[in-house]
Design an enzyme around this catalytic site. Structure first.
Site: not given
Length: 294
Positions: A2-3, A98
């Site tokens: 993710p940017e 997770h």
DNA sequence: ATTGAGTCCTGAAGGC
DNA sequence: TGCCTTCAGGACTCAA
């Protein structure tokens, strides 16, 4: 990974589900991600309203009615998944490997479950008083948002003149520009015909047309981010939007991950090199080193 | 003060 | 098939 465009996509999705909802339960399956969770995380959020969900750089900011803000960073592999649960019961929820933190939210008599999942656990979730956000350890040092008017060629020129860093390292430096990551830096440098290895201070001092070239770089950074935003962010192995679907900007990559392919501008083979421990993808012909350019 | 290297972590992918 | 190694990277800490 993710940017800015991916985080913004997640923010918009989360906001549409959760803003004005009341948190009525919090569960965690461990006590830490990259950093420890706040010790009172599961109790301090009870009966608190989510006023807004904002973004700063790559951080998600859940602004709460109790005067605090949850800071969520997705790291490499973090994702928020949101489900509406018609007949709510805690035993109805099926958790995945997770899954680490779960917010149970009631909004307009609907029960919503927001689950933070993060296989690599490079992400983190913290809490900060909203009034102290701009002094926060993580948020306080951030540079300008690349899509804001404060990010322009003049700003870059002034910063870059003083930095003895490569373009790659300088553009990844979150205290200069906040929100860029490896993918969009590679793409923007390629579009701008600038080598990731050129030093930014040399560029400013030795190149007469540096201001014009930095203007082009600025425009390309904004452009590539906007294109990714319009596509719902990029998807590599790790990144999913909150509904579990993936963005499709990766189909538009020109250099990132394209080692061995031909540059679509000049047909030269795209190369890959490790720089500051990160992969740089580039076209050696379109992106000549500074001393070859002068 | 500035800059670069090392660190954390898991899963995917490649080699033998 | 299966085990082992390598790689991916955001943002910290630490050292030069």
């Amino acid at each position: 990974m993710p940017e800015l465009p991916e985080v913004e996509t997640v923010r918009a999705g989360l906001a549409s589900f959760l803003v004005n909802g009341i948190i009525f339960d919090v569960q965690k399956f461990r006590d830490n991600l990259r950093y420890d969770f706040p010790k009172d995380l599961t109790t301090s959020l009870l009966n608190v309203k989510i006023l807004n969900i904002k973004r700063r750089a790559k951080y998600l900011l859940f602004e709460l009615s109790n005067g605090s803000t949850i800071i969520s960073h997705l790291g490499m592999s973090g994702s928020w998944n949101v489900y509406g649960v018609p007949n709510f019961s805690a035993s109805n929820i099926k958790y995945a490997k997770h899954d680490h933190l779960i917010l149970f939210v009631k909004k307009q008599n609907k029960n919503i479950v927001a689950i933070y999942n993060d296989p690599r656990r490079f992400g983190f979730i913290l809490n900060e008083k909203t009034e102290n956000l701009n002094k926060n350890k993580f948020l306080g040092k951030l540079g300008v948002e690349p899509l804001s008017d404060d990010f322009n060629a003049k700003y870059l020129y002034e910063k870059f003149c003083k930095k003895n860093l490569s373009f790659k390292a300088a553009l990844l430096d979150q205290t200069i520009i906040s929100g860029l990551g490896n993918i969009y830096v590679c793409e923007a440098l390629w579009r701008s015909n600038i080598s990731p290895f050129s030093k930014v201070n040399d560029f400013c001092k030795k190149l007469e047309q540096a201001p014009e070239k930095l203007k082009i770089l600025c425009d390309n950074i904004k452009q590539v981010l906007k294109e990714a935003l319009n596509s719902g962010g990029s998807t590599l192995k790790d990144y999913k939007k909150i509904d579990g679907t993936t963005g499709y900007f990766q189909h538009n990559f020109s250099v990132y991950g394209k080692v061995g392919n031909k540059c679509i501008k000049c047909n030269t083979i795209i190369e890959k090199a490790t720089q500051n421990g990160r992969s740089s993808f580039f076209c050696a012909v379109c992106q000549p080193l500074l001393n070859e350019e002068i």
